[in-house]
Design an enzyme around this catalytic site. Structure first.
Site, mmCIF file in Angstrom:
data_model
loop_
_atom_site.group_PDB
_atom_site.id
_atom_site.type_symbol
_atom_site.label_atom_id
_atom_site.label_comp_id
_atom_site.label_asym_id
_atom_site.label_seq_id
_atom_site.Cartn_x
_atom_site.Cartn_y
_atom_site.Cartn_z
ATOM 1 N N LYS A 1 3.681 -14.247 -1.528
ATOM 2 C CA LYS A 1 4.184 -14.384 -3.039
ATOM 3 C C LYS A 1 5.559 -14.480 -2.878
ATOM 4 O O LYS A 1 6.411 -13.789 -3.817
ATOM 5 C CB LYS A 1 3.517 -13.189 -3.705
ATOM 6 C CG LYS A 1 3.604 -13.613 -5.468
ATOM 7 C CD LYS A 1 2.952 -14.602 -5.816
ATOM 8 C CE LYS A 1 3.037 -15.115 -7.318
ATOM 9 N NZ LYS A 1 2.460 -16.173 -7.966
ATOM 10 N N ASP B 1 -6.442 -7.038 1.279
ATOM 11 C CA ASP B 1 -7.380 -6.133 0.916
ATOM 12 C C ASP B 1 -8.276 -6.878 -0.014
ATOM 13 O O ASP B 1 -9.435 -6.957 -0.064
ATOM 14 C CB ASP B 1 -7.060 -4.906 0.159
ATOM 15 C CG ASP B 1 -7.829 -3.763 -0.298
ATOM 16 O OD1 ASP B 1 -9.140 -3.825 0.430
ATOM 17 O OD2 ASP B 1 -7.542 -3.060 -1.052
ATOM 18 N N TYR C 1 0.810 -1.132 -0.146
ATOM 19 C CA TYR C 1 0.026 0.048 0.057
ATOM 20 C C TYR C 1 0.905 1.321 0.065
ATOM 21 O O TYR C 1 1.147 1.928 0.976
ATOM 22 C CB TYR C 1 -0.857 0.160 1.210
ATOM 23 C CG TYR C 1 -2.298 -0.118 0.749
ATOM 24 C CD1 TYR C 1 -2.733 -1.660 0.149
ATOM 25 C CD2 TYR C 1 -3.485 0.678 1.128
ATOM 26 C CE1 TYR C 1 -4.033 -1.802 -0.111
ATOM 27 C CE2 TYR C 1 -4.735 0.290 0.619
ATOM 28 C CZ TYR C 1 -5.129 -0.866 0.001
ATOM 29 O OH TYR C 1 -6.265 -1.318 -0.202
ATOM 30 N N ASP D 1 -12.360 -8.863 0.218
ATOM 31 C CA ASP D 1 -13.560 -8.753 -0.847
ATOM 32 C C ASP D 1 -14.020 -9.927 -1.292
ATOM 33 O O ASP D 1 -15.056 -10.317 -1.391
ATOM 34 C CB ASP D 1 -13.119 -7.555 -1.966
ATOM 35 C CG ASP D 1 -13.210 -6.296 -1.209
ATOM 36 O OD1 ASP D 1 -13.226 -6.090 0.037
ATOM 37 O OD2 ASP D 1 -13.608 -5.503 -1.957
ATOM 38 N N ASP E 1 -2.032 -16.104 -5.174
ATOM 39 C CA ASP E 1 -2.639 -16.538 -6.266
ATOM 40 C C ASP E 1 -3.445 -17.584 -6.097
ATOM 41 O O ASP E 1 -4.684 -18.052 -6.229
ATOM 42 C CB ASP E 1 -2.107 -16.506 -7.565
ATOM 43 C CG ASP E 1 -0.584 -17.199 -7.316
ATOM 44 O OD1 ASP E 1 -0.174 -17.397 -6.172
ATOM 45 O OD2 ASP E 1 0.035 -17.748 -8.459
#
Ligand code: ATP
Length: 367
Positions: free
Chosen positions: A187, A244, A134, A248, A220
């Protein structure tokens, strides 16, 4: 033990002035049922303060938050602010940064009565909130995103041992109160130094919690697992941007973003903030779903219960959760969930359930 709690109340923009007062009504009644009361501290932020004072976050609001441990933040429509107010942090981002609200706790729980892609989902995403990818808030000054020329854009990701350690502790502590399973999401095959450090520090912290099972996933693959078999996850700990996005996704799999609750916490302060935005397309019509913000308010009260040891607050939080579940299970729902209830209608239904709990569903009068 305190009988009265001061809680900040920030309506925000869009549907905020409809759903935040709804949450306040429910909190007030649940606390009263548990023998506690609340002094609201109404604070301004957003479009109205831009018009009145020329700023989306007035100094007076920040000064009041300096003195508060708890507040409810309505959504902000920062994308709709005049361009000169869109350059810096969003109001929510600025508040998270100012108070170092480093832990964003986002449950994804499927409810009876709400059609869900994954009706068994019951997990919590513990999102690191202060750094990571971010770029708008991961620097002490300036931003981690910059353009050396109009055709080149760079973004810096920041992962530190200290910030990772404290979010990992939050995740493992939470797991102890749930199904004792933490999944670290990273990742590290591509961002091997940054998200690799995140994974490694989380694994170090895991050694202090031998009673908690730990595993890890690439972000992923995690997205795919959530869709295919999300029920196998309990607590998921990850960096800011991954958290984030995954939260969602998880919220939608559990039913709808409109019912997703969340809190942002430091060691001393907590802010309730629904996962959804200001929904300007439906604002002012009285049809917004208040479940996300009411659920967030319940989390806020529960956080304070854990911090202070005031069990009456835990009882109030549980009664709110139970009120929401009972109303949804009875088919009372706003339009986004396919129902016909208004914001006020759904809120009244929850208040009725708190007042007259069906047997075995409400704990408000037990202390
Ligand atoms: P942000 O970037 O601030 O999170 P956004 O642009 O991603 O906001 P939202 O404001 O959350 O999006 O709105 C997305 C869609 O979901 C809109 O159609 C909106 O009406 C709907 N929506 C969001 N929250 C609610 C709610 N509480 N009740 C009903 N519908 C909602």
């Amino acid at each position: 033990m305190a009988n009265r709690y001061r809680i900040g109340l920030i309506d925000g923009d869009g549907i905020g002035p409809e759903i935040v007062p709804a949450a306040a009504r429910v909190v007030e009644q649940a606390l009263s049922g548990a023998g506690r009361s609340v002094d609201w501290v109404p604070l301004e932020l957003g479009h109205t303060t831009i018009e009145r004072y020329g700023t989306a976050i007035p100094e007076a609001t920040l000064a009041a938050l300096d003195d508060l441990a708890l507040w409810i933040l309505g959504p902000h429509d920062s994308a709709g602010y005049p361009s000169e107010h869109r350059a810096g942090l969003t109001p929510g981002g600025a508040i998270r940064k100012r108070y170092d609200l480093y832990a964003n706790i986002r449950p994804a729980l499927a409810h009876d009565g709400v059609r869900a892609t994954n009706p068994d989902l019951d997990l919590v995403i513990v999102r690191e909130n202060s750094e990571g990818l971010y770029a708008d808030r991961n620097m002490a000054r300036g931003t981690g995103e910059f353009m050396p020329t109009p055709d080149v854009a760079l973004s810096v990701g920041v992962i530190t041992r200290a910030a990772t350690e404290r979010i990992a502790v939050s995740a493992f502590e939470l797991a102890r109160s749930r199904r004792k399973h933490v999944t670290i999401v990273h990742k590290a095959n591509v961002l091997s130094m940054t998200t690799g450090l995140f994974r490694d520090v989380c694994l170090e912290v895991a050694q202090r919690y031998p009673d908690v099972r730990v595993d890890d996933e690439h972000v992923d693959a995690m997205a795919a697992h959530l869709v295919r078999d999300g029920r196998r996850f309990d607590v998921v700990v990850t960096e800011n941007l991954f958290g984030d996005i995954l939260s969602d996704l998880a919220a939608e799999l559990a039913g709808s973003l409109g019912i997703a609750a969340s809190i942002n916490t430091s060691a001393t302060k907590a802010m309730a903030q629904a996962a959804h935005g200001a929904a300007p397309d439906i604002a002012g019509r009285g049809v917004a779903n208040p479940v996300g913000i009411i659920g967030s308010a319940a989390m806020l009260i529960e956080w304070q219960a854990l911090r202070t040891g005031d069990d009456a607050l835990a009882v109030a939080a549980e009664s709110i959760r139970s009120g929401i579940s009972t109303a949804l299970a009875a088919g009372i729902a706003t339009a986004d969930l396919g129902g016909t209830a208004t914001t006020a209608g759904f809120t009244d239904a929850v208040l009725d359930i708190l007042e007259n709990p069906p047997p075995g569903t409400n704990l408000a009068n037990e202390q």
